[in-house]
Each structure stands twice: as C-alpha cells, then as structure tokens.
Motif scaffolding. Structure first.
Motif, mmCIF file in Angstrom:
data_model
loop_
_atom_site.group_PDB
_atom_site.id
_atom_site.type_symbol
_atom_site.label_atom_id
_atom_site.label_comp_id
_atom_site.label_asym_id
_atom_site.label_seq_id
_atom_site.Cartn_x
_atom_site.Cartn_y
_atom_site.Cartn_z
ATOM 1 N N LEU A 241 -13.583 -25.061 12.619
ATOM 2 C CA LEU A 241 -14.214 -26.367 12.694
ATOM 3 C C LEU A 241 -13.128 -27.417 12.465
ATOM 4 N N GLN A 242 -12.950 -28.319 13.420
ATOM 5 C CA GLN A 242 -11.955 -29.385 13.272
ATOM 6 C C GLN A 242 -12.661 -30.676 12.883
ATOM 7 N N ILE A 243 -12.204 -31.274 11.783
ATOM 8 C CA ILE A 243 -12.815 -32.508 11.284
ATOM 9 C C ILE A 243 -11.746 -33.579 11.163
ATOM 10 N N GLU A 244 -11.964 -34.689 11.830
ATOM 11 C CA GLU A 244 -11.071 -35.844 11.744
ATOM 12 C C GLU A 244 -11.785 -36.919 10.944
ATOM 13 N N ARG A 245 -11.154 -37.347 9.864
ATOM 14 C CA ARG A 245 -11.791 -38.304 8.952
ATOM 15 C C ARG A 245 -10.932 -39.544 8.780
ATOM 16 N N VAL A 246 -11.578 -40.703 8.766
ATOM 17 C CA VAL A 246 -10.942 -41.952 8.366
ATOM 18 C C VAL A 246 -11.685 -42.435 7.133
ATOM 19 N N SER A 247 -10.955 -42.607 6.025
ATOM 20 C CA SER A 247 -11.561 -43.039 4.767
ATOM 21 C C SER A 247 -11.244 -44.507 4.519
ATOM 22 N N PHE A 248 -12.210 -45.186 3.907
ATOM 23 C CA PHE A 248 -12.117 -46.627 3.701
ATOM 24 C C PHE A 248 -12.261 -46.958 2.221
ATOM 25 N N THR A 249 -11.569 -48.014 1.787
ATOM 26 C CA THR A 249 -11.752 -48.541 0.451
ATOM 27 C C THR A 249 -12.628 -49.787 0.542
ATOM 28 N N TYR A 250 -12.626 -50.611 -0.496
ATOM 29 C CA TYR A 250 -13.458 -51.806 -0.504
ATOM 30 C C TYR A 250 -13.165 -52.693 0.708
ATOM 31 N N GLU A 251 -14.178 -53.466 1.094
ATOM 32 C CA GLU A 251 -14.083 -54.382 2.232
ATOM 33 C C GLU A 251 -13.805 -53.646 3.537
ATOM 34 N N ASP A 252 -14.152 -52.350 3.582
ATOM 35 C CA ASP A 252 -13.992 -51.537 4.791
ATOM 36 C C ASP A 252 -12.549 -51.492 5.296
ATOM 37 N N ARG A 253 -11.593 -51.426 4.371
ATOM 38 C CA ARG A 253 -10.188 -51.309 4.762
ATOM 39 C C ARG A 253 -9.819 -49.831 4.892
ATOM 40 N N PRO A 254 -9.321 -49.394 6.056
ATOM 41 C CA PRO A 254 -8.939 -47.983 6.218
ATOM 42 C C PRO A 254 -7.675 -47.675 5.428
ATOM 43 N N VAL A 255 -7.699 -46.578 4.638
ATOM 44 C CA VAL A 255 -6.551 -46.238 3.799
ATOM 45 C C VAL A 255 -6.169 -44.765 3.907
ATOM 46 N N GLU A 256 -6.850 -44.022 4.770
ATOM 47 C CA GLU A 256 -6.486 -42.620 4.933
ATOM 48 C C GLU A 256 -6.984 -42.117 6.284
ATOM 49 N N MET A 257 -6.120 -41.364 6.964
ATOM 50 C CA MET A 257 -6.511 -40.624 8.159
ATOM 51 C C MET A 257 -6.239 -39.157 7.871
ATOM 52 N N ARG A 258 -7.258 -38.325 8.067
ATOM 53 C CA ARG A 258 -7.154 -36.913 7.676
ATOM 54 C C ARG A 258 -7.670 -36.033 8.816
ATOM 55 N N ARG A 259 -6.894 -34.990 9.124
ATOM 56 C CA ARG A 259 -7.314 -33.991 10.105
ATOM 57 C C ARG A 259 -7.391 -32.640 9.406
ATOM 58 N N GLY A 260 -8.527 -31.980 9.523
ATOM 59 C CA GLY A 260 -8.711 -30.707 8.847
ATOM 60 C C GLY A 260 -9.186 -29.621 9.788
ATOM 61 N N LEU A 261 -8.706 -28.397 9.564
ATOM 62 C CA LEU A 261 -9.183 -27.203 10.266
ATOM 63 C C LEU A 261 -9.865 -26.318 9.241
ATOM 64 N N TYR A 262 -11.142 -26.026 9.462
ATOM 65 C CA TYR A 262 -11.971 -25.339 8.475
ATOM 66 C C TYR A 262 -12.371 -23.957 8.990
ATOM 67 N N LEU A 263 -12.127 -22.958 8.166
ATOM 68 C CA LEU A 263 -12.569 -21.602 8.462
ATOM 69 C C LEU A 263 -13.955 -21.422 7.833
ATOM 70 N N THR A 264 -14.939 -21.108 8.649
ATOM 71 C CA THR A 264 -16.318 -21.091 8.161
ATOM 72 C C THR A 264 -16.922 -19.685 8.152
ATOM 73 N N THR A 265 -16.073 -18.676 7.981
ATOM 74 C CA THR A 265 -16.576 -17.300 7.940
ATOM 75 C C THR A 265 -17.560 -17.103 6.795
ATOM 76 N N HIS A 266 -17.218 -17.619 5.611
ATOM 77 C CA HIS A 266 -18.084 -17.475 4.443
ATOM 78 C C HIS A 266 -18.517 -18.827 3.886
ATOM 79 N N TYR A 267 -18.211 -19.899 4.601
ATOM 80 C CA TYR A 267 -18.551 -21.240 4.156
ATOM 81 C C TYR A 267 -19.187 -22.006 5.309
ATOM 82 N N HIS A 268 -19.878 -23.068 4.959
ATOM 83 C CA HIS A 268 -20.428 -23.960 5.982
ATOM 84 C C HIS A 268 -20.148 -25.410 5.558
ATOM 85 N N TYR A 269 -20.206 -26.273 6.541
ATOM 86 C CA TYR A 269 -19.990 -27.697 6.278
ATOM 87 C C TYR A 269 -21.353 -28.333 6.067
#
Length: 274
Positions: A241-269
């Motif tokens: 599972l590929q998840i691309e996230r943009v995180s925001f701080t106060y006033e909707d200012r973007p402060v993080e861009m994150r790309r994740g690859l998730y193995l979901t054999t024994h886990y779920h999102y």
C-alpha cells in the motif's frame, strides 16, 4: 486563519443579528477590518480562530493548560457559552484536550490518543502497537521541484530528507521517505533522530516548535520494487500500500511531505470517517 466578523450592511434589515454584538470589541478588533463581500463567520468560529492564532504564536505550549472558559470569555468580551462552543470544536479536532476536573490543555504528540491519529497501521488481531524506527538516511538537499511545490518553498530552498524503516514486533512493515523544510528544521541530524526514543512528531513539536495539525493522503496499491522488497523481507512484486501524505500545521501551512510503502500481510490501514 482570517477572522472577519460580518458588518450590519452584509445582511437584510429584517434578518436577526448573529455576528459579534457591540459588547465583543476584542474579538472584532483582533480580526482586523472586514473585507468587502467577506463571508459571514459565526461568533464562536471567530473566537476559535483567535484561540488558534494564540496557539500558533506559542502563547500556550503543547501540554500546557489554556485559560479557563470564564477567563477567555472575559478576554474576548463574549459569553462563556460562545467560548465553550469554540473549545468544543478544537477538542474535536484534537488541538485541545479536556481533562475532567483539571481543565483544558494544548494537545501534544506525546499523548497516545494524538499520536495514533497519524499512525494508522493496526494489527489484524489487536490494537495499535508501538513501532521501532531504523533510520537509513538523513540529509539536507535542494528541494526537488515536486517537493518545493507541495511545501510552498522557493526554487533552491533546502529540505531535510529522511528515509527509515518502521517495524512492529521486530518485523519490518513500512518504508518511509520524509521531506521537511530546511529552514524550520535546522539542526535535525541522523544522530539526533537515532537517539530520540519518542514519536517523531513529538520530536518535531518539542525541539523545532512544529506541530502537525492535519494531513491529506493519497492511497494506491503498488508492487514492491527489488530494493523495497529487500528492506521489507518480501519477494519482489509483493503487493504494498503506497500512501503519500502532506501534513499541515496551524493556518494550513504545509510542513511535511511523506511517502510510505506499507506491508499489509498482518496489518491493515484503519481510518474513521465522520
């Protein structure tokens, strides 16, 4: 966040007044002059915006108690009920935490109920568990064009790039690549990341004064490339599972861009919609 109370001219004479009454000059003056044609905002939303501005300025630090509803009502010259409604929304958004008999506190990423807002990997047969991080890389670089656009940076601005593997019960499950604005994260090094034992967002909050408020995500299914498969100890081509996230701080200012690859054999999102 711009807080602009309505003016009498913005509604018909027959419509009941619901904007800030004359007894609430503090809320109105703090918002600044009203713009022509500005959309009406209920009074409690205006107070909510003023509280968020105080949080953004660091008037109340994460983990600290904010003034009582009565004190805030006196400060903004509004009713206690208006303040309570504003705080109710901020608590629902996990910006504030109510503690029975103790008051209302600024939420912090060090608390589990806030931490797991951003860690959605859940075992198929249990509750969320603490992850272990193995950092592969932490370096400063010139922001790639896509990252610069996403984080509202100028061409040539620096970013901190972090790559790590997250494991649950010593089993690798997530590969992440993280980009942070270099100017806001001066002093963030691989050594500092390795020695820190709490949640990464807790480190950002405590040492760099950056608090993640919300995030937008895009999710898709992908096949594991050879290098990613080796890190996750699965066969090349295994489903991830590929998840691309943009995180925001106060006033909707973007402060993080994150790309994740998730193995979901024994886990779920896991996500809750409301």
């Amino acid at each position: 966040m711009s807080i602009t109370p309505a003016t009498p001219a913005s509604r018909p004479a027959s419509e009941p007044a619901t904007a800030a009454p004359p007894a609430a000059p503090a809320a109105a003056s703090a918002a600044g002059p009203s713009a022509p044609g500005a959309a009406f905002s209920p009074l409690y939303r205006q107070i909510k915006g003023l509280i968020v501005q105080s949080l953004d300025r660091g008037e109340w630090k994460p983990g600290e108690a904010i003034p009582s509803e009565l004190d805030l009502a006196s400060r903004f010259k509004v009713s206690q009920g208006t303040v309570r409604k504003a705080i109710d929304e901020l608590a629902a958004e996990n910006l504030l935490l109510r503690r029975q008999g103790k008051g209302t506190f600024v939420a912090t990423h060090h608390e589990d109920r806030v931490r797991f807002r951003f860690l959605r990997m859940t075992p198929d047969d249990g509750e969320p568990v603490q992850s272990d991080s193995r950092f592969l890389e932490c370096r400063r670089m010139r922001a790639p064009s896509e990252v610069a656009r996403t984080l509202d940076l100028r061409g040539g601005d620096s970013v901190v790039q972090i790559r790590r593997v997250l494991s649950f019960d010593s089993v690798p499950a997530v590969i992440e690549e993280i980009f942070l604005p270099g100017a806001q994260f001066r002093g963030l090094t691989a050594e500092r990341l390795a020695e820190y034992t709490g949640p990464m967002y807790g480190l950002f909050e405590t040492e760099f004064g950056v608090r993640m408020i919300r995030a937008d995500e895009k999710i898709r299914a992908v096949a594991a490339a050879d290098s990613d498969a080796a890190l996750l100890k699965v066969a090349a081509g295994a489903p991830l599972l590929q998840i691309e996230r943009v995180s925001f701080t106060y006033e909707d200012r973007p402060v993080e861009m994150r790309r994740g690859l998730y193995l979901t054999t024994h886990y779920h999102y896991r996500n809750s919609l409301s």
